[in-house]
Design a protein around this motif. Structure first.
Motif, PDB file in Angstrom:
ATOM      1  N   LEU A 183      -8.249   0.071 -14.236  1.00 55.33           N
ATOM      2  CA  LEU A 183      -8.691   1.241 -13.497  1.00 55.33           C
ATOM      3  C   LEU A 183      -8.307   2.529 -14.214  1.00 55.33           C
ATOM      4  N   VAL A 184      -9.238   3.454 -14.290  1.00 59.60           N
ATOM      5  CA  VAL A 184      -8.952   4.784 -14.820  1.00 59.60           C
ATOM      6  C   VAL A 184      -8.633   5.684 -13.655  1.00 59.60           C
ATOM      7  N   TYR A 192      -0.019  -9.532 -16.561  1.00 57.44           N
ATOM      8  CA  TYR A 192       1.265  -9.830 -15.938  1.00 57.44           C
ATOM      9  C   TYR A 192       1.750  -8.622 -15.139  1.00 57.44           C
ATOM     10  N   GLU A 193       2.388  -8.878 -14.012  1.00 57.17           N
ATOM     11  CA  GLU A 193       3.077  -7.823 -13.308  1.00 57.17           C
ATOM     12  C   GLU A 193       4.205  -7.313 -14.200  1.00 57.17           C
ATOM     13  N   LYS A 194       4.360  -6.012 -14.263  1.00 59.51           N
ATOM     14  CA  LYS A 194       5.394  -5.468 -15.142  1.00 59.51           C
ATOM     15  C   LYS A 194       6.792  -5.902 -14.719  1.00 59.51           C
ATOM     16  N   SER A 195       6.933  -6.210 -13.442  1.00 64.23           N
ATOM     17  CA  SER A 195       8.235  -6.658 -12.954  1.00 64.23           C
ATOM     18  C   SER A 195       8.522  -8.109 -13.328  1.00 64.23           C
ATOM     19  N   ASN A 196       7.505  -8.816 -13.838  1.00 63.31           N
ATOM     20  CA  ASN A 196       7.671 -10.232 -14.170  1.00 63.31           C
ATOM     21  C   ASN A 196       7.010 -10.536 -15.512  1.00 63.31           C
ATOM     22  N   MET A 199      -6.264 -11.382 -11.848  1.00 63.26           N
ATOM     23  CA  MET A 199      -6.772 -10.330 -12.735  1.00 63.26           C
ATOM     24  C   MET A 199      -8.196  -9.973 -12.352  1.00 63.26           C
ATOM     25  N   SER A 200      -8.433  -8.713 -12.206  1.00 65.08           N
ATOM     26  CA  SER A 200      -9.778  -8.258 -11.872  1.00 65.08           C
ATOM     27  C   SER A 200     -10.703  -8.456 -13.049  1.00 65.08           C
ATOM     28  N   ALA A 201     -11.985  -8.756 -12.747  1.00 64.58           N
ATOM     29  CA  ALA A 201     -12.965  -8.922 -13.815  1.00 64.58           C
ATOM     30  C   ALA A 201     -13.333  -7.587 -14.432  1.00 64.58           C
ATOM     31  N   GLN A 202     -12.990  -6.509 -13.731  1.00 69.08           N
ATOM     32  CA  GLN A 202     -13.314  -5.186 -14.234  1.00 69.08           C
ATOM     33  C   GLN A 202     -12.230  -4.704 -15.194  1.00 69.08           C
ATOM     34  N   PRO A 203     -12.583  -3.765 -16.103  1.00 70.79           N
ATOM     35  CA  PRO A 203     -11.573  -3.185 -16.976  1.00 70.79           C
ATOM     36  C   PRO A 203     -10.508  -2.493 -16.146  1.00 70.79           C
ATOM     37  N   ALA A 221      -2.676  -2.284 -17.303  1.00 61.82           N
ATOM     38  CA  ALA A 221      -3.743  -2.870 -16.495  1.00 61.82           C
ATOM     39  C   ALA A 221      -3.372  -2.756 -15.024  1.00 61.82           C
ATOM     40  N   GLY A 222      -4.280  -3.235 -14.174  1.00 57.13           N
ATOM     41  CA  GLY A 222      -4.019  -3.232 -12.744  1.00 57.13           C
ATOM     42  C   GLY A 222      -4.278  -1.876 -12.110  1.00 57.13           C
ATOM     43  N   GLU A 223      -3.698  -1.686 -10.948  1.00 53.72           N
ATOM     44  CA  GLU A 223      -3.849  -0.424 -10.223  1.00 53.72           C
ATOM     45  C   GLU A 223      -2.892   0.625 -10.769  1.00 53.72           C
ATOM     46  N   TYR A 224      -3.265   1.874 -10.585  1.00 52.76           N
ATOM     47  CA  TYR A 224      -2.384   2.962 -10.990  1.00 52.76           C
ATOM     48  C   TYR A 224      -1.618   3.452  -9.776  1.00 52.76           C
ATOM     49  N   ASP A 225      -0.311   3.355  -9.845  1.00 51.16           N
ATOM     50  CA  ASP A 225       0.562   3.782  -8.757  1.00 51.16           C
ATOM     51  C   ASP A 225       0.882   5.262  -8.956  1.00 51.16           C
ATOM     52  N   LYS A 226       0.274   6.098  -8.144  1.00 49.31           N
ATOM     53  CA  LYS A 226       0.459   7.541  -8.317  1.00 49.31           C
ATOM     54  C   LYS A 226       1.904   7.955  -8.074  1.00 49.31           C
ATOM     55  N   LYS A 227       2.563   7.288  -7.142  1.00 50.89           N
ATOM     56  CA  LYS A 227       3.940   7.642  -6.841  1.00 50.89           C
ATOM     57  C   LYS A 227       4.852   7.326  -8.015  1.00 50.89           C
ATOM     58  N   ALA A 228       4.662   6.148  -8.594  1.00 50.24           N
ATOM     59  CA  ALA A 228       5.477   5.744  -9.743  1.00 50.24           C
ATOM     60  C   ALA A 228       4.947   6.306 -11.051  1.00 50.24           C
ATOM     61  N   GLN A 229       3.717   6.835 -11.026  1.00 50.45           N
ATOM     62  CA  GLN A 229       3.042   7.338 -12.216  1.00 50.45           C
ATOM     63  C   GLN A 229       3.009   6.270 -13.299  1.00 50.45           C
TER      64      GLN A 229
END
Length: 230
Positions: free
Chosen positions: A7-8, A179-183, A1-5, A204-212
């Motif tokens: 990602l927007v 948690y990873e959404k897949s798990n 988990m990133s220490a940062q909030p 949380a986490g990275e934003y997947d533009k392809k999956a939106q």
């Protein structure tokens, strides 16, 4: 988990954001008998509140068995949540009720209101015995939203919920986990509890533009610690 909030992601005409997927919770939830599907929040079964609040009492000899712990736990009767305050991250937001749609999906708070949290109104109210579910956007099309800094909470942080009966239930954070959404550990997050607990959930986490969609969920685990009566 990133220490940062979390990602927007910038919202541009070339990379449109699906607001319906801004809050995406895992499927196959267990334990409470509820269903989670894409674009949905967590849910829980109805709980029967006690006739009167049960106040914990300190005694010289403490029975630490689960049944004794549940018996002595601070428990409140049902009362709708009105406002969520988390001073540590400057959250001061009103509640709205969330219900399941015909598809089995839980409604998301309106995407045009960045300062609003949703509570699954068919489950327990915050302060009742059991697991209360509260969800909010990490961001919207216009920028950061109510749970943008939720990841900054830590063990011992306090969460205040004003209730319709005039009381204020104070929850203390036990842990903040991603948690990873897949798990996603649905049983751990949503299972019923013998004492009043709270789950604050966002993306949380990275934003997947392809999956939106964001790649992770962030969950704050907290328990009822004190109550201020009107």
């Amino acid at each position: 988990m990133s220490a940062q909030p979390p990602l927007v992601q910038s919202q541009t005409a070339s990379a449109p954001r699906s607001l319906g997927r801004a809050l995406l919770w895992p499927a196959a939830a267990v334990g409470l008998g509820f269903l989670l599907v894409f674009n949905s929040f967590g849910t829980s079964t109805d709980a029967k509140p006690p006739a009167q609040p049960v106040i914990s009492v300190s005694t010289p000899s403490v029975d630490r068995s689960p049944s004794a712990k549940a018996e002595k736990a601070l428990v409140l009767p049902s009362a709708k949540p009105k406002r969520l305050k988390i001073r540590e991250i400057a959250v001061n937001a009103p509640f709205m009720g969330l219900s399941l749609e015909a598809s089995g999906q839980l409604e998301a708070p309106p995407a045009n209101d960045s300062n609003l949290v949703g509570w699954f109104q068919e489950g327990v109210t915050p302060g009742e015995r059991g697991t209360a579910i509260v969800a909010g956007h990490v961001d919207t099309k216009t920028g950061p939203a109510v749970f943008m800094q939720l990841s900054e909470l830590k063990k011992g942080s306090k969460v205040d919920i004003s209730r319709a009966d005039g009381s204020v239930a104070t929850f203390v954070v036990d842990s903040v986990e991603t948690y990873e959404k897949s798990n996603f550990p649905s049983k751990r997050v949503y299972s019923d509890t013998p004492d009043p607990q709270l789950r604050l959930i966002t993306c949380a986490g990275e934003y997947d533009k392809k999956a939106q969609d964001y790649t992770e969920n962030l969950v704050v685990f907290a328990h009822l610690d004190a109550v201020k009566q009107p």
